[in-house]
Design an enzyme around this catalytic site. Structure first.
Site, short mmCIF file in Angstrom:
data_model
loop_
_atom_site.label_atom_id
_atom_site.label_comp_id
_atom_site.label_asym_id
_atom_site.label_seq_id
_atom_site.Cartn_x
_atom_site.Cartn_y
_atom_site.Cartn_z
N PHE A 89 0.79 -1.24 0.00
CA PHE A 89 0.00 0.00 0.00
C PHE A 89 0.82 1.29 0.00
O PHE A 89 0.28 2.35 -0.31
CB PHE A 89 -0.95 0.00 1.20
CG PHE A 89 -2.02 -1.04 1.11
CD1 PHE A 89 -3.04 -0.93 0.16
CD2 PHE A 89 -2.01 -2.16 1.92
CE1 PHE A 89 -4.03 -1.89 0.05
CE2 PHE A 89 -3.00 -3.13 1.82
CZ PHE A 89 -4.01 -3.00 0.88
N ASN A 161 -3.56 -2.94 -6.35
CA ASN A 161 -3.93 -3.03 -4.92
C ASN A 161 -4.70 -1.83 -4.40
O ASN A 161 -5.14 -1.84 -3.24
CB ASN A 161 -2.67 -3.22 -4.06
CG ASN A 161 -2.04 -4.58 -4.28
OD1 ASN A 161 -2.73 -5.53 -4.64
ND2 ASN A 161 -0.74 -4.68 -4.08
N GLU A 162 -4.84 -0.77 -5.23
CA GLU A 162 -5.53 0.44 -4.75
C GLU A 162 -6.42 0.96 -5.88
O GLU A 162 -5.91 1.44 -6.89
CB GLU A 162 -4.51 1.52 -4.36
CG GLU A 162 -3.62 1.11 -3.20
CD GLU A 162 -2.54 2.14 -2.86
OE1 GLU A 162 -2.24 3.01 -3.70
OE2 GLU A 162 -1.99 2.05 -1.75
N TRP A 163 -7.73 0.92 -5.69
CA TRP A 163 -8.64 1.33 -6.77
C TRP A 163 -8.48 2.80 -7.13
O TRP A 163 -8.85 3.21 -8.24
CB TRP A 163 -10.10 1.02 -6.39
CG TRP A 163 -10.62 1.80 -5.22
CD1 TRP A 163 -10.73 1.37 -3.93
CD2 TRP A 163 -11.09 3.16 -5.22
NE1 TRP A 163 -11.22 2.37 -3.12
CE2 TRP A 163 -11.46 3.48 -3.89
CE3 TRP A 163 -11.24 4.13 -6.20
CZ2 TRP A 163 -11.95 4.75 -3.54
CZ3 TRP A 163 -11.73 5.38 -5.85
CH2 TRP A 163 -12.08 5.67 -4.53
#
Ligand SMILES: C[C@@H](N)C(=O)N[C@H](C)C(=O)O
Length: 185
Positions: A89, A161-163
């Site tokens: 992240f 992993n991050e929209w």
């Protein structure tokens, strides 16, 4: 890449309807600290043109982009990484990567009045629900697809992993470059 595209541009100078709410300029972020001292969203000029195209396409559908983060100095990345050193992240400090060279935006979708559309999670929700292959409700998926279609058609690729994280597909063509966003107000 032509020299006109490699400098930095204030995204609101070429796309004034884009909303800018830089969360790391406030304490309303996962660190609960002010991470940097500017509120101007800048990216490399080639990336800014692509972003303006995405916002224009969305405008025809009744939507706008809202930016939570754009160019982020390496010093800011160090602060984020110190608080949450999880490579899923938060990237390692590196002047040749993503936000730190101004080719990435963290953003979401709003209606024309600026109200945020329902999306899979809140910003910087560092859980599996933020992944692009996570299950979504029908309404979340509806708005996610509108955002994702506009961004990918304009020349961005979403981080798996991050929209909310979109990177210029031409990112490898940009050499590292630092700037003070306060110089672009
Ligand atoms: C911290 C989060 N908003 C983010 O930008 N993550 C990516 C992986 C990054 O740090 O570049």
């Amino acid at each position: 890449m032509s020299p006109e595209l490699t400098g930095f541009t204030n995204v609101q100078k070429i796309a004034p309807t884009i909303i800018v709410d830089l969360r790391y300029a406030t304490t309303n972020n996962f660190t609960h600290q002010v991470i940097y001292d500017f509120t101007t969203a800048i990216v490399r000029t080639g990336t800014a043109h692509k972003l303006a195209a995405a916002n224009q396409a969305l405008a025809t559908l009744g939507y706008r982009l809202k930016i939570w983060d754009a160019y982020r100095p390496v010093s800011a990345q160090k602060r984020l990484f110190n608080v949450y050193p999880d490579l899923e992240f938060v990237a390692k400090p590196n002047p040749n990567f993503s936000h730190q060279k101004g080719v990435t935006l963290d953003l979401t979708l709003t209606d024309l009045a600026g109200n945020e559309c329902p999306m899979p999670t809140a910003f910087d929700d560092f859980s599996p629900l933020a992944h692009r292959d996570a299950p979504r409700t029908a309404i979340q998926n509806h708005y996610y697809q509108i955002l994702n279609t506009a961004m990918t058609q304009a020349g961005f690729v979403g981080y798996e992993n991050e929209w909310w994280d979109y990177r210029d597909t031409d990112m490898a063509s940009f050499q590292p470059l630092a700037a003070d966003p306060n110089d672009y107000q």
